[in-house]
Every structure is written in C-alpha cells, then in structure tokens.
Motif scaffolding. Structure first.
Motif, PDB file in Angstrom:
ATOM      1  N   CYS A   1       0.798  -1.222   0.000  1.00  0.00           N
ATOM      2  CA  CYS A   1       0.000   0.000   0.000  1.00  0.00           C
ATOM      3  C   CYS A   1       0.831   1.272   0.000  1.00  0.00           C
ATOM      4  O   CYS A   1       0.350   2.311   0.432  1.00  0.00           O
TER       5      CYS A   1
ATOM      6  N   ARG B   1      -2.623   2.897   8.511  1.00  0.00           N
ATOM      7  CA  ARG B   1      -2.587   1.629   7.764  1.00  0.00           C
ATOM      8  C   ARG B   1      -1.568   0.667   8.367  1.00  0.00           C
ATOM      9  O   ARG B   1      -1.810  -0.531   8.467  1.00  0.00           O
TER      10      ARG B   1
ATOM     11  N   GLU C   1      -3.076  -0.768  11.464  1.00  0.00           N
ATOM     12  CA  GLU C   1      -4.132  -1.731  11.109  1.00  0.00           C
ATOM     13  C   GLU C   1      -3.539  -3.062  10.655  1.00  0.00           C
ATOM     14  O   GLU C   1      -3.994  -4.126  11.074  1.00  0.00           O
TER      15      GLU C   1
ATOM     16  N   ARG D   1      -8.841   6.145  13.093  1.00  0.00           N
ATOM     17  CA  ARG D   1      -9.444   5.828  11.795  1.00  0.00           C
ATOM     18  C   ARG D   1     -10.631   6.752  11.511  1.00  0.00           C
ATOM     19  O   ARG D   1     -10.788   7.259  10.400  1.00  0.00           O
TER      20      ARG D   1
ATOM     21  N   TYR E   1      -2.129   8.915   7.500  1.00  0.00           N
ATOM     22  CA  TYR E   1      -2.816   7.782   6.874  1.00  0.00           C
ATOM     23  C   TYR E   1      -1.897   6.559   6.838  1.00  0.00           C
ATOM     24  O   TYR E   1      -2.318   5.449   7.146  1.00  0.00           O
TER      25      TYR E   1
ATOM     26  N   CYS F   1      -1.008   4.751   0.375  1.00  0.00           N
ATOM     27  CA  CYS F   1      -0.674   5.596   1.527  1.00  0.00           C
ATOM     28  C   CYS F   1      -0.187   6.971   1.084  1.00  0.00           C
ATOM     29  O   CYS F   1      -0.591   7.988   1.642  1.00  0.00           O
TER      30      CYS F   1
END
Length: 170
Positions: free
Chosen positions: A15, A122, A125, A148, A118, A19
């Motif tokens: 990602c 991520r 998470e 979030r 962000y 991101c």
C-alpha cells in the motif's frame, strides 16, 4: 520484532502508493480546513488554549515519525492521555466520553497537520491484523478506531461553498 518487520514490509509493498496518495489528499484537506476552530468540529472547548496542547500535538507528530508499532502505539496512547487530561481539566466534573473525545481528536489532527498520518494508520491496522487477538488491549483498539474515524472524517469532508452574504454579494 519479527512480526513488526513483516508488517512493515507488507505495508511498504502492498500500500505504498495508496498511503502516499491518501496522505497527500489528507494534507490537502487539512490545509483547506485549517481555519476551522473547535466549534466547527464539535469539540467541547478550545483545547488549543490549554497549556498541555503543544505536548499533545508533539505526541501525534512523533507517532508519524516512528517505525516500530509499539512506538507508534505508545505515542498514540500518550496523545489520547494528553487529550483526556485537557478534557478533564476543562470540562465540568461530569463524565466525558467519545462524544467529547472524537471531536477533540478531529480538532487535534486539523491543528497539528501531521504528515503520513494515513500511512501510520494503515501500518497499525496491518500490525493488529497480523497480531490477531487484541482483546487484552482494549485501549489500543479504541484509540486506533478513533484515529481511523478522524482520518476518515477529514478525507471525506467537503468544503462548503462560500457564503455570498459575507462577501457583500446578495
């Protein structure tokens, strides 16, 4: 340590572009709304006027600079503990909860203008997903969920059209 390295590699591989794009969009949104104050986001008081505010901002910035998940979680925990202290000292003796904390954190994100928020979200998470069961860490789940929600709030908020009455146009 092994899980941390694995998640960091996954985050960078799967990602990185997402991101980067979302962080750029988030920074744009935060600049767009930087004139908003505590009333516009529904915070219960002017948190930025509190003497502890700069320390809370610093904790949030530190989270975005850390590479290890435990360091990010420590910074996130310190951020929320600082917000709790400000709220506890500034509100009546009644209990405060998510109705006060979420808008306060949304305001913090706006005023702190953190970079890579962000990407940090991520990363956390992915780390929690890799760890599996976090039932013994309810604060971590609560803080991550609030993070979030704040990120989502700013990413999805649309700038209202200017009020023509205030511009002298009727």
């Amino acid at each position: 340590e092994v899980i941390s390295q694995k998640v960091f590699s996954m985050a960078l591989e799967c990602c990185a572009l997402e991101c980067r794009n979302e962080d750029e969009h988030l920074c744009h949104q935060l600049r767009l709304f930087q004139g908003h104050g505590w009333r516009e986001v529904g915070a219960p008081m002017d948190l930025a006027a509190h003497s502890q505010w700069p320390h809370v901002v610093n904790h949030l910035h530190s989270m975005c600079k850390k590479c290890k998940p435990e360091e990010k979680f420590r910074c996130l925990t310190n951020t929320f503990e600082g917000l709790y202290k400000i709220l506890k000292g500034g509100l009546p003796k009644q209990a405060y909860g998510a109705d006060d904390l979420l808008p306060s954190f949304i305001l913090l994100v706006l005023k702190a203008q953190p970079r890579r928020l962000y990407a940090s979200l991520r990363f956390l998470e992915l780390f929690l997903k890799e760890c599996g069961d976090t039932t013994n860490l309810p604060q971590v789940d609560y803080y991550q969920t609030t993070l979030r929600m704040a990120v989502h709030y700013w990413l999805e908020l649309e700038k209202p059209p200017p009020n023509r009455a205030h511009q002298g146009v009727t």
